[in-house]
Scaffold this active site. Structure first.
Site, PDB file in Angstrom:
ATOM      1  N   VAL A 117       0.825  -1.208   0.000  1.00  0.00           N
ATOM      2  CA  VAL A 117       0.000   0.000   0.000  1.00  0.00           C
ATOM      3  C   VAL A 117       0.858   1.258   0.000  1.00  0.00           C
ATOM      4  O   VAL A 117       0.346   2.360   0.115  1.00  0.00           O
ATOM      5  CB  VAL A 117      -0.988  -0.006   1.196  1.00  0.00           C
ATOM      6  CG1 VAL A 117      -2.021  -1.114   1.033  1.00  0.00           C
ATOM      7  CG2 VAL A 117      -0.268  -0.165   2.542  1.00  0.00           C
ATOM      8  N   HIS A 139      -4.300  -4.204  -2.882  1.00  0.00           N
ATOM      9  CA  HIS A 139      -4.755  -3.910  -1.519  1.00  0.00           C
ATOM     10  C   HIS A 139      -4.929  -2.414  -1.262  1.00  0.00           C
ATOM     11  O   HIS A 139      -4.934  -1.982  -0.119  1.00  0.00           O
ATOM     12  CB  HIS A 139      -3.786  -4.539  -0.500  1.00  0.00           C
ATOM     13  CG  HIS A 139      -3.827  -6.047  -0.509  1.00  0.00           C
ATOM     14  ND1 HIS A 139      -2.886  -6.832   0.113  1.00  0.00           N
ATOM     15  CD2 HIS A 139      -4.721  -6.915  -1.064  1.00  0.00           C
ATOM     16  CE1 HIS A 139      -3.185  -8.121  -0.072  1.00  0.00           C
ATOM     17  NE2 HIS A 139      -4.282  -8.189  -0.782  1.00  0.00           N
ATOM     18  N   SER A 152       5.090 -13.568   1.364  1.00  0.00           N
ATOM     19  CA  SER A 152       4.970 -14.880   1.994  1.00  0.00           C
ATOM     20  C   SER A 152       3.996 -15.763   1.221  1.00  0.00           C
ATOM     21  O   SER A 152       3.934 -16.967   1.459  1.00  0.00           O
ATOM     22  CB  SER A 152       4.509 -14.721   3.450  1.00  0.00           C
ATOM     23  OG  SER A 152       3.312 -13.974   3.488  1.00  0.00           O
ATOM     24  N   ASN A 176      13.161 -14.119  -2.411  1.00  0.00           N
ATOM     25  CA  ASN A 176      12.730 -13.955  -1.025  1.00  0.00           C
ATOM     26  C   ASN A 176      13.921 -14.281  -0.123  1.00  0.00           C
ATOM     27  O   ASN A 176      14.808 -15.032  -0.511  1.00  0.00           O
ATOM     28  CB  ASN A 176      11.554 -14.896  -0.705  1.00  0.00           C
ATOM     29  CG  ASN A 176      10.752 -14.434   0.489  1.00  0.00           C
ATOM     30  OD1 ASN A 176      11.265 -14.362   1.609  1.00  0.00           O
ATOM     31  ND2 ASN A 176       9.497 -14.109   0.276  1.00  0.00           N
ATOM     32  N   ALA A 183      15.844  -8.646  -1.818  1.00  0.00           N
ATOM     33  CA  ALA A 183      15.345  -8.110  -3.091  1.00  0.00           C
ATOM     34  C   ALA A 183      16.262  -7.021  -3.636  1.00  0.00           C
ATOM     35  O   ALA A 183      16.523  -6.961  -4.836  1.00  0.00           O
ATOM     36  CB  ALA A 183      13.927  -7.564  -2.897  1.00  0.00           C
TER      37      ALA A 183
END
Ligand code: OAD
Length: 238
Positions: A100, A116, A187, A211, A229
């Site tokens: 977000v 989201h 995840s 990850n 990352a």
């Protein structure tokens, strides 16, 4: 360079319809806490049912709005990291994100699909459709909708709420058409977002997972790269 990294690089270089799917791990190196880290994760320190649900908002709006406004102030002081920058440079890639924050956009990405919602806007909780941008550094606190008088709330998706229909339709279609799906820092336990990974794979996409640890996406990965990352994504896309 490891064989897996080279394989991922080649797949991304050859991709005709490359797509990324990101989660909180993408922004972790910018200093934004992830959700499920056992020590620092937001959901291990705070109850999501209290802070990120319609029921929590109804019970204690001051706490909910205060928490989001604190995250907004924090976001106003952070910068995109090397992974955001590398993704943004790949202009033919569609970026589906659960995040977000606006760090992909600040890095220059234009093709971002937000599953989201966003911290950058408030919207009417009464559902009249009114929405307004907010200043991250000076968030508005509690206020009411000028159109219908209902409470305004952060423009994010809470537990128990449906995803924005247009964003979800675009994400599904994009995953359907992808030939490479780069999954970064998630995840892969929150649905329906996580379902995009098997969806893309079932349609023939190669799945590359980045990850710091194995996740629910590991079994779906053609290439799995364990590491940060900010280090791996620039090497994959550079
Ligand atoms: P999680 O907190 O569940 O997962 C973050 C993932 O990022 C974990 O798998 C970490 O191992 C990984 N990670 C952490 N640091 C990393 C780094 N530097 N480089 C690469 N990976 C790293 O966050 P999400 O998967 O985004 O939803 O969670 C999904 C949704 O759950 C969120 O969008 C949020 C939350 O509830 C809503 O609020 C609706």
């Amino acid at each position: 360079m490891s064989r897996a990294l080279e394989e991922g690089r080649r797949a991304l270089a050859d991709a005709v319809r490359p797509v990324s799917l990101s989660g909180a791990g993408l922004s972790a190196e910018s200093g934004i806490a992830t959700f499920r880290n056992p020590r620092t994760g937001l959901w291990t320190r705070f109850d999501p049912q209290v802070l990120a649900s319609p029921e929590g908002f109804a019970a204690d709006p001051d706490t909910v709005i205060g928490w989001y406004d604190e995250r907004r102030r924090q976001l106003s002081q952070t910068e995109p990291n090397a992974a955001h920058q590398a993704l943004a440079v790949k202009t033919d890639m569609v970026h589906i994100t659960q995040n977000v924050d606006d760090l992909l956009e600040r890095a220059g990405a234009t093709n971002v699909v937000r599953l989201h919602g966003s911290l950058l806007a408030d919207r009417c909780h009464g559902g009249c459709g009114f929405a307004a941008d907010v200043d991250l550094a000076n968030p508005p606190g509690r206020w009411t909708c000028p159109h219908c008088g209902a409470a305004m709330r952060p423009g994010v998706v809470w537990f128990g709420e449906v995803l924005p229909p247009e964003a979800w339709a675009t994400a599904e279609q994009t995953a359907h058409e992808a030939d490479v799906l780069l999954v970064v820092g998630t995840s892969a336990v929150v649905y329906p977002a996580a379902a995009l990974i098997p969806l893309a794979r079932s349609r023939g996409a190669r799945v590359i997972v980045v990850n710091t640890e194995p996740t629910d996406a590991s079994d779906l990965a053609d290439v799995e790269l364990i590491g940060r990352a900010g280090e791996i994504v620039p090497r994959l896309l550079g």
